[in-house]
Design a protein around this motif. Structure first.
Motif: not given
Length: 64
Positions: A2, A7, A31, A33-35, A41-42, A44
């Motif tokens: 991670q 990002f 990848a 993700r939620d900012s 969680p990520i 992929r």
């Protein structure tokens, strides 16, 4: 892994609003993700499914 992702938000996003962020700095991985939850969680994906999803968004395939 991670911590190695770099990002970024879409250039269309308001910098002060949470949204989806993506990282493409690792070969063969996109990848997502939620900012709001950067440690969370990520997802992929390989680039091919990600590009198909993006294309569907752009062309309005999910619009009703």
């Amino acid at each position: 892994m991670q911590s190695v992702f770099r990002f970024r938000k879409s250039s269309f996003s308001n910098p002060e609003v949470e949204c989806v962020e993506i990282a493409t700095n690792i070969p063969d991985i996109v990848a997502i993700r939620d900012s709001k939850i950067p440690e969370g969680p990520i997802i992929r994906l390989a680039p091919t499914p990600w590009n198909a999803f993006r294309e569907a968004l752009v062309t309005g395939a999910f619009n009703r």
